[in-house]
Design a protein around this motif. Structure first.
Motif, mmCIF file in Angstrom:
data_model
loop_
_atom_site.group_PDB
_atom_site.id
_atom_site.type_symbol
_atom_site.label_atom_id
_atom_site.label_comp_id
_atom_site.label_asym_id
_atom_site.label_seq_id
_atom_site.Cartn_x
_atom_site.Cartn_y
_atom_site.Cartn_z
ATOM 1 N N ASN A 581 36.044 38.835 54.776
ATOM 2 C CA ASN A 581 37.064 39.726 55.325
ATOM 3 C C ASN A 581 38.402 39.000 55.438
ATOM 4 O OD1 ASN A 581 36.438 38.126 57.480
ATOM 5 N ND2 ASN A 581 35.224 39.690 58.495
ATOM 6 N N GLN A 582 39.431 39.788 55.727
ATOM 7 C CA GLN A 582 40.800 39.287 55.870
ATOM 8 C C GLN A 582 41.273 38.539 54.624
ATOM 9 O OE1 GLN A 582 40.117 37.526 59.729
ATOM 10 N NE2 GLN A 582 40.922 39.358 60.716
ATOM 11 N N HIS A 583 40.808 39.008 53.469
ATOM 12 C CA HIS A 583 41.243 38.471 52.179
ATOM 13 C C HIS A 583 41.645 39.608 51.243
ATOM 14 C CE1 HIS A 583 39.735 34.623 53.475
ATOM 15 N NE2 HIS A 583 40.248 34.071 52.394
ATOM 16 N N ALA A 584 42.700 39.366 50.499
ATOM 17 C CA ALA A 584 43.126 40.316 49.471
ATOM 18 C C ALA A 584 42.593 39.861 48.119
ATOM 19 C CB ALA A 584 44.648 40.387 49.437
ATOM 20 N N LEU A 585 42.517 40.820 47.204
ATOM 21 C CA LEU A 585 42.103 40.494 45.841
ATOM 22 C C LEU A 585 43.370 40.143 45.069
ATOM 23 C CD1 LEU A 585 39.918 40.352 43.728
ATOM 24 C CD2 LEU A 585 40.021 42.820 43.502
ATOM 25 N N HIS A 586 43.526 38.877 44.755
ATOM 26 C CA HIS A 586 44.790 38.405 44.173
ATOM 27 C C HIS A 586 44.820 38.631 42.668
ATOM 28 C CE1 HIS A 586 47.773 35.397 42.833
ATOM 29 N NE2 HIS A 586 48.369 35.704 43.962
ATOM 30 N N THR A 587 43.751 38.185 41.982
ATOM 31 C CA THR A 587 43.685 38.296 40.524
ATOM 32 C C THR A 587 42.245 38.549 40.100
ATOM 33 O OG1 THR A 587 45.233 36.444 40.549
ATOM 34 C CG2 THR A 587 44.454 37.150 38.393
ATOM 35 N N ILE A 588 42.084 39.368 39.055
ATOM 36 C CA ILE A 588 40.754 39.583 38.483
ATOM 37 C C ILE A 588 40.700 38.858 37.145
ATOM 38 C CG2 ILE A 588 39.116 41.310 37.607
ATOM 39 C CD1 ILE A 588 40.594 43.339 39.506
ATOM 40 N N GLY A 589 39.733 37.942 36.985
ATOM 41 C CA GLY A 589 39.602 37.180 35.744
ATOM 42 C C GLY A 589 38.297 37.505 35.041
ATOM 43 N N ALA A 590 38.017 36.776 33.950
ATOM 44 C CA ALA A 590 36.833 37.066 33.140
ATOM 45 C C ALA A 590 35.538 36.737 33.890
ATOM 46 C CB ALA A 590 36.898 36.291 31.832
ATOM 47 N N GLY A 591 35.481 35.549 34.491
ATOM 48 C CA GLY A 591 34.210 35.162 35.133
ATOM 49 C C GLY A 591 34.275 35.204 36.641
ATOM 50 N N GLY A 592 35.362 35.748 37.186
ATOM 51 C CA GLY A 592 35.449 35.774 38.642
ATOM 52 C C GLY A 592 36.785 36.291 39.116
ATOM 53 N N VAL A 593 36.991 36.193 40.424
ATOM 54 C CA VAL A 593 38.236 36.696 41.014
ATOM 55 C C VAL A 593 38.857 35.608 41.890
ATOM 56 C CG1 VAL A 593 37.468 39.099 41.036
ATOM 57 C CG2 VAL A 593 36.997 37.634 43.015
ATOM 58 N N THR A 594 40.159 35.733 42.078
ATOM 59 C CA THR A 594 40.838 34.873 43.041
ATOM 60 C C THR A 594 41.230 35.740 44.234
ATOM 61 O OG1 THR A 594 41.759 33.614 41.211
ATOM 62 C CG2 THR A 594 42.732 33.251 43.393
ATOM 63 N N LEU A 595 40.819 35.288 45.386
ATOM 64 C CA LEU A 595 41.177 35.996 46.621
ATOM 65 C C LEU A 595 42.305 35.237 47.297
ATOM 66 C CD1 LEU A 595 37.557 36.502 48.050
ATOM 67 C CD2 LEU A 595 38.793 37.926 46.393
ATOM 68 N N SER A 596 42.974 35.870 48.236
ATOM 69 C CA SER A 596 43.929 35.108 49.036
ATOM 70 C C SER A 596 43.858 35.575 50.480
ATOM 71 C CB SER A 596 45.348 35.266 48.483
ATOM 72 O OG SER A 596 45.754 36.596 48.596
ATOM 73 N N CYS A 597 43.935 34.590 51.354
ATOM 74 C CA CYS A 597 43.895 34.879 52.791
ATOM 75 C C CYS A 597 45.102 35.751 53.132
ATOM 76 C CB CYS A 597 43.931 33.576 53.570
ATOM 77 S SG CYS A 597 44.200 33.826 55.334
#
Ligand code: ADP
Ligand code: SF4
Length: 688
Positions: A581-597
């Protein structure tokens, strides 16, 4: 139509102390978000229940003193004589239909934070207040106890003066002082009000005796008692002190209204509890007392009600939500109109009115809360103002309700739906885990529409602008719905999420239409109502490792307003769904995602094969835009009004779509509406 004799038992009178209820239908206390602030609205709503056949209609809890102030929540109030006339309106409205008026007076101890009155909170012991306010309550002295008893007695006398017939002593829901005194969790007293159960019951017993002594000659005295807190030995439980209390006080009240605590367990949603779910806890009560017993269980089926009475579980069928979804439920059973019952779907949108400090609303009953200010009656509607033909495009909740209410007014109605089956989003969502009861929104309306001669229903019919223009209707309502966005726009993201255009991104519509991802799935919930949590549950049920990511503090955050959040969070975690929780979805990539607080922007990597974006919906406006852009064509086709309703205008809850459909139908060709003022009657505060 005549009543099925199997249901005769439900219409037997029930003696309650010095009074008699005309049948076994009992509308138990329920909050409504209107309370003392909107006395006209409350009175009209309660009166409607009485008109609909409920033999007893109760108020919500009623504050007895400024030291028990629930602000900003708006409950009933009898602080002093100045409140009597306001409460009398409710009693009068109930009694005008031959029902008994009940009132749930209460002092709420350390549940009352007194935010408005700014008095210190008082409690059984020296404890924190139950809300998150930075405040504690002080332990009541003997003098305080005597004060509360006096206030309670005064409130009972005022309630009688206001015209109420049944006066409650409240000891349920973890809310009332009498329940706090009973409870080992809070009661740390060493005097005669603490220690043994007998001592802890003393205050409750005294309130019952005081009330009987004050008003018992003409009024009935009821108790509302939570026999089980579902906390095992840590709380009151039917298997221990819950039963002991009933045994100790068995014959003291004139009626036992029993349930489980807390409110989220008592008003459990359909996702987490079946009709009649409280029976295992409350069924002992009738064996212990000779007094009539009321209990709730989201009962909408007359057969289930009869079974409760015949099996000796209940004498009276208690209901809050079923009476909200259909105030005329008893009369419909009495008249043999079972198929006309609008069954509660167990969604608790009604509860959200209380939490959002606004008049209660109901997914199934769009007139709820509108009886006074809009003058809407659940069973009556103004006749058509003309012989105009109406075309409704889209048979989701908005279109179905619009078509039904238009047809009830007497208009000739055509309802066209693209899909082979009418229902819109209901068809998709009711197939999800725990949401089967949502189908009642569709089924009730379809059942009614199919029996009406002035309705033509065309499933499998997608209409384009030319079809609409050629149709020959004077009024066209577009209820074409909405679809879930694929780009991630929502509350957290005002621009598309980078990578959202890749092939491993899914929307709720994909999942609900059986287009399923593979492998590890991230469900990104920036919607915060039920769907994100439900889809995570669906995916984990299909064997996917699932992580639910949300910018909110907890899963399905808005469901705090429907009493579900705790149940949802527990289920999600017990199913093994990881929660970030309390994380945004920053980027969607091929093998995963980057979240950001959401506070610090600190990134976090998460391996994933697919992402489900539950962020916001885009209204289906193409048909409207096309028609609206050519006013000449509209005029040439004789179309007088073209109106968007429901999700195709402003996507929202199912309740909002039903309401939009209903309001459209009510207001069609109504020339009395003032476009420049409030769209309903207001209740102004009267200055002294
Ligand atoms: P709401 O909640 O506002 O009722 P839904 O999305 O549940 O919206 O329902 C909208 C319905 O409208 C869907 O069943 C959809 O198939 C239908 N629909 C959309 N466009 C058309 C159209 N051009 N012709 C007929 N039906 C349509
Ligand atoms: Fe039932 Fe939902 Fe209506 Fe509440 S809002 S009465 S739970 S249908």
């Amino acid at each position: 139509m005549t009543r099925d004799p199997r249901y005769d038992i439900l219409f037997e009178p029930v003696p309650i102390g010095p009074l008699t209820a005309r049948n076994r239908f009992y509308q138990v206390p329920h909050c409504n978000g209107m309370g003392h602030r909107l006395p006209g609205a409350v009175a009209a709503m309660r009166g409607m229940k009485a008109e609909g056949g409920w033999a007893v209609v109760a108020t919500e809890e009623c504050e007895i003193h400024p030291s028990s102030d629930f602000s900003p929540f708006s409950e009933a109030r009898l602080w002093d004589d100045g409140d009597v006339a306001r409460m009398a309106r409710t009693a009068e409205a109930i009694k005008a239909h031959g029902s008994l008026a009940a009132i749930e007076i209460s002092h709420n101890g350390h549940e009352a934070v007194n935010r408005f009155t700014r008095l210190p909170s008082m409690a059984v012991s020296d404890v924190v207040v139950l809300a998150y306010d930075p405040a504690q309550a002080y332990a009541m002295s003997k003098r305080d106890i005597a004060d509360v008893r006096r206030w309670h007695r005064q409130a009972a006398l005022r309630a009688r003066a206001a015209g109420f017939d049944i006066i409650y002593v409240y000891a349920a829901h973890n809310l009332s002082l009498a329940f706090h005194f009973l409870n080992r969790r809070y009661n740390r007293r060493s005097d005669e009000y603490g220690g043994s159960l007998e001592n802890r019951t003393r205050f409750l017993r005294e309130l019952l005796e005081d009330t009987r002594e004050a008003v018992g000659d003409t009024c009935a005295v009821a108790i509302r008692f939570a026999v089980d807190e579902l906390l095992g030995d840590a709380g009151i439980a039917a298997g221990n002190e819950g039963r002991d209390v009933v045994e100790m006080l068995a014959e003291l009240p004139d009626l036992w209204d029993v349930n489980v605590s807390n409110w989220a367990n008592d008003s459990v949603t359909a996702r987490f509890g079946e009709e009649g779910a409280q029976q295992p806890y409350i069924e002992f009560v009738k064996q212990v007392t000779s007094k009539p017993v009321v209990g709730v269980g989201r009962f909408t089926s007359p057969d289930a009600m009869v079974a409760q009475v015949k099996r000796g579980v209940l004498d009276m069928i208690g209901a809050a939500r079923p009476s909200i979804a259909d105030p005329f439920l008893p009369n419909k059973i009495a008249e043999g109109r079972i198929e006309d019952i609008r069954e509660c779907i167990g969604c608790n949108v009604c509860v959200s009115g209380d939490y959002t400090l606004t008049p209660l609303r109901c997914t199934q009953n769009p007139t709820m809360g509108e009886e006074y200010r809009r003058g809407w009656h659940p069973e009556r509607i103004a006749p058509a103002a003309s012989e105009a033909r109406c075309l409704v495009v889209g048979a989701g909740p908005a279109g179905l309700e619009a078509a039904l209410a238009l047809a009830q007014r007497g208009y000739a109605v055509t309802l066209a739906e693209r899909a082979p089956e009418p229902g819109g989003r209901i068809n998709l969502e009711s197939a999800l885990p725990g949401l089967a009861s949502y189908a009642r929104v569709r089924d009730y309306r379809l059942g009614q529409l199919r029996r009406m001669a002035n309705v033509d229903l065309y499933p499998g019919s997608e209409l384009d602008a030319e079809n609409v223009l050629e149709f020959g209707a004077q009024h066209v309502a577009l209820a074409t719905g909405a679809h879930w966005r694929r780009d991630g726009l929502g509350r957290q993201h005002w621009q598309p999420i980078p990578g959202a255009d890749s092939g491993n991104v899914y929307t709720p519509d994909d999942l609900m239409r059986s287009k399923l991802p593979e492998g590890r799935v991230v469900v990104y919930d920036d919607d915060h109502y039920y769907l994100g949590g439900v889809l995570a549950e669906l995916l984990v049920g299909k064997g996917h490792p699932v992580t639910l990511v949300t910018p909110a503090p907890d899963v399905s955050h808005w469901t705090h307003n429907t009493l579900e959040q705790m149940h949802i969070e527990k289920r999600v975690r017990s199913l093994g769904i990881s929660v970030v929780n309390q994380h945004a979805l920053h980027t969607i990539g091929a093998g995963g995602v980057t979240l950001s607080c959401i506070y610090t922007d600190v990134p976090r990597e998460l391996a994933a094969d697919a992402v489900v974006l539950v962020t916001s919906r885009a209204p289906e406006t193409a048909l409207y835009d096309r028609l609206d852009s050519d006013t000449e064509a509209l005029a040439g086709a004789g179309i007088q009004t073209l109106t968007r309703i429901g999700d195709c205008l402003a996507p929202g809850t199912i309740a909002a779509a039903v309401y939009a459909g209903h309001r459209y139908a009510r207001e069609l060709e109504d020339t009395s509406l003032d476009p420049d003022g409030a769209p309903f009657r207001r209740e102004y505060v009267e200055l002294p």
